[in-house]
Design a protein around this motif. Structure first.
Motif, PDB file in Angstrom:
ATOM      1  N   SER A 190      -3.216  -3.021   3.792  1.00 45.06           N
ATOM      2  CA  SER A 190      -3.322  -1.731   3.113  1.00 45.06           C
ATOM      3  C   SER A 190      -2.045  -0.933   3.260  1.00 45.06           C
ATOM      4  CB  SER A 190      -4.511  -0.946   3.680  1.00 45.06           C
ATOM      5  OG  SER A 190      -4.627   0.309   3.049  1.00 45.06           O
ATOM      6  N   ARG A 191      -1.496  -0.897   4.469  1.00 49.29           N
ATOM      7  CA  ARG A 191      -0.287  -0.114   4.716  1.00 49.29           C
ATOM      8  C   ARG A 191       0.917  -0.694   3.962  1.00 49.29           C
ATOM      9  NH1 ARG A 191      -0.308  -0.750   9.603  1.00 49.29           N
ATOM     10  NH2 ARG A 191       1.284  -2.337   9.871  1.00 49.29           N
ATOM     11  N   ARG A 192       1.066  -1.998   4.039  1.00 42.57           N
ATOM     12  CA  ARG A 192       2.231  -2.615   3.397  1.00 42.57           C
ATOM     13  C   ARG A 192       2.130  -2.565   1.873  1.00 42.57           C
ATOM     14  NH1 ARG A 192       3.530  -8.054   7.012  1.00 42.57           N
ATOM     15  NH2 ARG A 192       3.995  -6.973   8.975  1.00 42.57           N
TER      16      ARG A 192
ATOM     17  N   SER B 196       0.613  -0.287   0.145  1.00 41.25           N
ATOM     18  CA  SER B 196       0.857   1.085  -0.272  1.00 41.25           C
ATOM     19  C   SER B 196       2.357   1.336  -0.412  1.00 41.25           C
ATOM     20  CB  SER B 196       0.246   2.057   0.741  1.00 41.25           C
ATOM     21  OG  SER B 196       0.531   3.393   0.387  1.00 41.25           O
ATOM     22  N   GLU B 197       3.129   0.852   0.576  1.00 40.72           N
ATOM     23  CA  GLU B 197       4.578   1.007   0.515  1.00 40.72           C
ATOM     24  C   GLU B 197       5.154   0.231  -0.664  1.00 40.72           C
ATOM     25  OE1 GLU B 197       5.784  -0.443   4.287  1.00 40.72           O
ATOM     26  OE2 GLU B 197       5.003   1.283   5.421  1.00 40.72           O
ATOM     27  N   LEU B 198       4.610  -0.977  -0.880  1.00 43.39           N
ATOM     28  CA  LEU B 198       5.122  -1.828  -1.952  1.00 43.39           C
ATOM     29  C   LEU B 198       4.804  -1.224  -3.326  1.00 43.39           C
ATOM     30  CD1 LEU B 198       6.639  -4.501  -1.619  1.00 43.39           C
ATOM     31  CD2 LEU B 198       4.539  -5.695  -2.174  1.00 43.39           C
ATOM     32  N   PHE B 199       3.588  -0.718  -3.494  1.00 50.70           N
ATOM     33  CA  PHE B 199       3.206  -0.112  -4.758  1.00 50.70           C
ATOM     34  C   PHE B 199       4.060   1.128  -5.050  1.00 50.70           C
ATOM     35  CE2 PHE B 199      -1.376  -1.882  -4.330  1.00 50.70           C
ATOM     36  CZ  PHE B 199      -0.928  -3.108  -4.813  1.00 50.70           C
ATOM     37  N   THR B 200       4.330   1.912  -4.008  1.00 51.06           N
ATOM     38  CA  THR B 200       5.162   3.106  -4.187  1.00 51.06           C
ATOM     39  C   THR B 200       6.555   2.730  -4.682  1.00 51.06           C
ATOM     40  OG1 THR B 200       3.950   4.284  -2.446  1.00 51.06           O
ATOM     41  CG2 THR B 200       6.124   5.132  -3.038  1.00 51.06           C
ATOM     42  N   ARG B 201       7.132   1.708  -4.071  1.00 55.22           N
ATOM     43  CA  ARG B 201       8.463   1.267  -4.493  1.00 55.22           C
ATOM     44  C   ARG B 201       8.443   0.727  -5.918  1.00 55.22           C
ATOM     45  NH1 ARG B 201      11.650  -2.704  -0.837  1.00 55.22           N
ATOM     46  NH2 ARG B 201      13.065  -2.334  -2.608  1.00 55.22           N
TER      47      ARG B 201
ATOM     48  N   SER C  31      -5.261  -5.701  -6.962  1.00 55.45           N
ATOM     49  CA  SER C  31      -5.188  -5.569  -8.420  1.00 55.45           C
ATOM     50  C   SER C  31      -3.752  -5.218  -8.800  1.00 55.45           C
ATOM     51  CB  SER C  31      -6.148  -4.483  -8.912  1.00 55.45           C
ATOM     52  OG  SER C  31      -5.963  -4.262 -10.298  1.00 55.45           O
ATOM     53  N   ILE C  32      -3.088  -6.113  -9.494  1.00 56.94           N
ATOM     54  CA  ILE C  32      -1.720  -5.874  -9.920  1.00 56.94           C
ATOM     55  C   ILE C  32      -1.674  -4.864 -11.056  1.00 56.94           C
ATOM     56  CG2 ILE C  32       0.365  -6.956 -10.850  1.00 56.94           C
ATOM     57  CD1 ILE C  32      -0.239  -7.782  -8.015  1.00 56.94           C
ATOM     58  N   ASP C  33      -2.684  -4.898 -11.922  1.00 57.49           N
ATOM     59  CA  ASP C  33      -2.666  -4.046 -13.119  1.00 57.49           C
ATOM     60  C   ASP C  33      -2.715  -2.562 -12.773  1.00 57.49           C
ATOM     61  OD1 ASP C  33      -2.526  -6.268 -14.776  1.00 57.49           O
ATOM     62  OD2 ASP C  33      -4.712  -6.500 -14.787  1.00 57.49           O
ATOM     63  N   ASP C  34      -3.612  -2.170 -11.861  1.00 54.19           N
ATOM     64  CA  ASP C  34      -3.695  -0.745 -11.541  1.00 54.19           C
ATOM     65  C   ASP C  34      -3.157  -0.427 -10.140  1.00 54.19           C
ATOM     66  OD1 ASP C  34      -5.636  -1.916 -10.022  1.00 54.19           O
ATOM     67  OD2 ASP C  34      -7.308  -0.761 -10.841  1.00 54.19           O
ATOM     68  N   LEU C  35      -2.442  -1.392  -9.540  1.00 48.18           N
ATOM     69  CA  LEU C  35      -1.787  -1.192  -8.240  1.00 48.18           C
ATOM     70  C   LEU C  35      -2.766  -0.630  -7.204  1.00 48.18           C
ATOM     71  CD1 LEU C  35       1.677   0.305  -9.293  1.00 48.18           C
ATOM     72  CD2 LEU C  35       1.035  -2.080  -8.964  1.00 48.18           C
ATOM     73  N   SER C  36      -3.798  -1.418  -6.911  1.00 45.56           N
ATOM     74  CA  SER C  36      -4.803  -0.970  -5.944  1.00 45.56           C
ATOM     75  C   SER C  36      -5.190  -2.130  -5.028  1.00 45.56           C
ATOM     76  CB  SER C  36      -6.043  -0.428  -6.661  1.00 45.56           C
ATOM     77  OG  SER C  36      -6.668  -1.466  -7.403  1.00 45.56           O
ATOM     78  N   TYR C  37      -5.782  -1.753  -3.920  1.00 42.03           N
ATOM     79  CA  TYR C  37      -6.234  -2.752  -2.941  1.00 42.03           C
ATOM     80  C   TYR C  37      -7.614  -2.350  -2.447  1.00 42.03           C
ATOM     81  CZ  TYR C  37      -6.754  -5.065   1.590  1.00 42.03           C
ATOM     82  OH  TYR C  37      -7.230  -5.773   2.668  1.00 42.03           O
TER      83      TYR C  37
END
Length: 601
Positions: A486-488, A490-495, A415-421
């Motif tokens: 999931s790991r990648r 998470s890093e991408l959403f944080t950035r 989900s791009i809108d709420d930055l979730s997987y």
């Protein structure tokens, strides 16, 4: 900081925990350092896999393991920290009865003992000990390296003395005292040493005679030949072609030597390292070997396209069995089966009424059983024909479907809108689709394999076997892609939050991170596994019915066949291989069921 003497006389500085910090620059000859660097970099560039996923170990670890093999013939890794220990400071304790009893790190007054289970240890072959360390290339090259070093020292000293041979200076008359002789010597060296004094005019206050000392063969000492001899011997000791140590443009065989370097030097050590760490090597990523296989395939293809060899000759030159014609009985059965399929499609029904003339009863029962199970009743025919022709099973459609579905499900889980997987959602949907597709492949191949090998096909039993396998299979690759995603992400959403990315930038980064190629590799591997499982299901059912057949490994006849699978082609299970395909990620091999050709014990 302490220093130790290496096996080849070089002094190395090490710290208190045993890492080699920096060899003294003058202690390593350039050829030796180049050989070690080439081998270590080559091993570090490989993809080491654990459970068909890239192993979570730094490439530096593989680099140090290979460098240790070059220097000491062995490597030691502290199991708790996964730190490569300094091989020069290590020794092995043991005896013939008990084997290895301890590994000891020692440098000066510092000593540390490791129990065998505290260290990951491996060594190359040694003529003097079964427990190692092995015979290190650096030890073998010791004399040649010393020769090259001495030649360089001679040249340097010669020019430091003004490029002059030894001289004898004597007075024309009288004798010199020791003090006068020393004054003349130092004055002469000061006035003539170095290039800047090469054409200097000298004025002497007394009559002196200067003549060179005639050293036998000094003018015949060919330094280039000495250097060439040392180069070739160091090259041979390290297994690094001369063409990789000098200007390869002068050698027409440079490409062949590079391939030989990978096959004969790098891969044996890499396999030793992988085995010690419980890993495997992804041979598909080795560019040099792919180029070699590709060049061979291309030359044969060029001959075929030029009309100089026919198809069977080309396949034989590539090391594959010649394509066989379909026998008359099978051809007739396939023809009628296709007529039945086309009639059913025209009537828009699963199975139209059909009265075969040449189609065996076993085939008719198989078709009806598959229809009753809700499977496409005619799909197995393509596998029968592939078996009859001894060609690759047509699985491209399944590979493409599975890859596309994985990407589609993955996209829907992000989900791009709420930055979730939705990790669980992805695994559930991807597994459900994979299970359905792999079940179909396994069932159809089991049916085809039985009909090709015997006069019956127990489709219902084959389906039960395949359904149980598909349900119990762990789908590790699907889980692996989910965990990695999931790991990648998470890093991408944080950035993206921290740097305030736009929606378009985030979508672009996600697309670049999870591409088509990754999904295709997983799909290829899993479809290959399902096809092999279907073959084994047929073998089990036939064996219970008194028909004993064995698996024979088959490879695809193209340039992508890897060094793992190529040697297995045409060999029975147990003859160089045991586990069914896939042999590695992206493997496309398969097996056929045939009569045993060799006597079994």
């Amino acid at each position: 900081m302490v220093t130790i003497k290496t096996a080849y006389g070089a002094t190395k500085a090490i710290d208190a925990v045993g890492y080699v910090t920096r060899p003294q620059a003058q202690s390593l000859h350039a050829y030796v350092l180049r050989c070690i660097t080439l081998r270590a970099n080559a091993v570090a560039s490989l993809s080491f896999l654990r459970d068909e996923e890239r192993a979570p170990l730094p490439s530096r670890l593989y680099y140090l393991c290979e460098a240790s093999l070059c220097v000491a013939g062995a490597f030691w890794i502290e199991r708790a920290s996964m730190r490569v220990l300094n091989p020069i400071a290590m020794r092995v304790e043991g005896d013939a009865a008990r084997g290895i009893t301890a590994h000891v790190w020692q440098s000066g007054q510092f000593t540390r003992r490791y129990q065998p289970d505290q260290v990951i240890y491996a060594h190359s072959w040694s003529p003097s000990s079964d427990i190692g360390p092995g015979l290190a290339p650096l030890k073998v090259a010791e004399t040649s390296a010393a020769t090259a070093m001495a030649a360089e020292q001679f040249t340097r000293a010669f020019f430091e003395q003004g490029a002059l041979p030894p001289l004898i200076i004597t007075p024309s008359e009288g004798a010199l005292t020791d003090a006068d002789a020393e004054a003349v010597r130092t004055t002469w060296q000061r006035l003539t040493a170095g290039v800047r004094n090469a054409w200097r005019a000298l004025v002497l206050r007394r009559n002196m005679q200067v003549r060179p000392l005639d050293i036998p063969a000094l003018d015949k000492l060919a330094m280039s030949q000495v250097d060439e001899m040392a180069l070739r011997r160091i090259s041979a000791a390290f297994g690094v072609p001369v063409t990789m140590l000098t200007d390869a443009a002068n050698y027409a065989t440079a490409a062949e030597h590079r391939i030989s370097f990978w096959r004969d030097t790098v891969l044996p050590d890499a396999e030793l390292i992988a085995d010690a760490l419980g890993l495997t090597i992804n041979y598909d990523d080795i560019e040099a070997l792919a180029e070699d296989v590709g060049a061979q395939r291309k030359s044969v293809i060029d001959l075929y396209q030029a009309g100089l060899v026919d198809r069977d000759e080309a396949r034989q030159m590539l090391g594959f069995e010649t394509e066989q014609p379909v026998d008359a009985a099978t051809q007739s059965a396939l023809r009628e089966l296709d007529q039945w399929r086309r009639k059913s499609e025209a009537r828009k029904t699963t199975l139209a009424d059909f009265f075969p003339r040449d189609l065996p009863d076993s085939w008719v029962r198989a078709v009806k059983s598959l229809a009753d199970l809700g499977h496409p009743p005619f799909a197995f025919a393509r596998f029968v024909e592939a078996k009859a022709r001894r060609v690759d099973p047509p699985l491209d459609r399944e590979r493409e479907q599975l890859a596309a579905q994985i990407l589609q499900v993955l996209e829907g889980s992000i989900s791009i809108d709420d930055l979730s997987y939705d990790e669980q959602g992805f695994e559930k949907q991807a597994r459900a689709y994979a299970e359905s597709l792999l079940l179909a492949v396994a069932t159809e191949q089991a049916t085809a394999a039985m009909l090709s090998s015997a006069a019956f096909a127990d489709v219902e039993r084959a389906y039960d076997f395949a359904a149980r396998w598909a349900k119990d299979y762990s789908y590790e690759l699907v889980r692996g892609i989910s965990e990695t995603t999931s790991r990648r992400l998470s890093e991408l959403f944080t950035r993206s939050r921290a740097e305030g990315w736009t929606r378009e930038k985030l979508v672009d980064r996600i697309a670049r991170m999870f591409g088509q190629q990754r999904a295709e590799m997983i799909a290829t591997t899993e479809v290959t596994r399902a096809y092999a499982q279907g073959t084994d299901i047929a073998r089990q059912i036939l064996d219970e019915s008194g028909v004993s057949l064995v698996h024979v490994w088959r490879t695809a006849a193209d340039e992508r066949v890897c060094p793992i699978c190529a040697p297995r082609d045409g060999r029975e299970q147990g003859d160089g291989w045991d586990d069914l395909p896939p042999a590695h990620v992206n493997c496309r091999c398969w097996t056929t069921l045939e009569q045993p050709r060799r006597r079994r014990r």
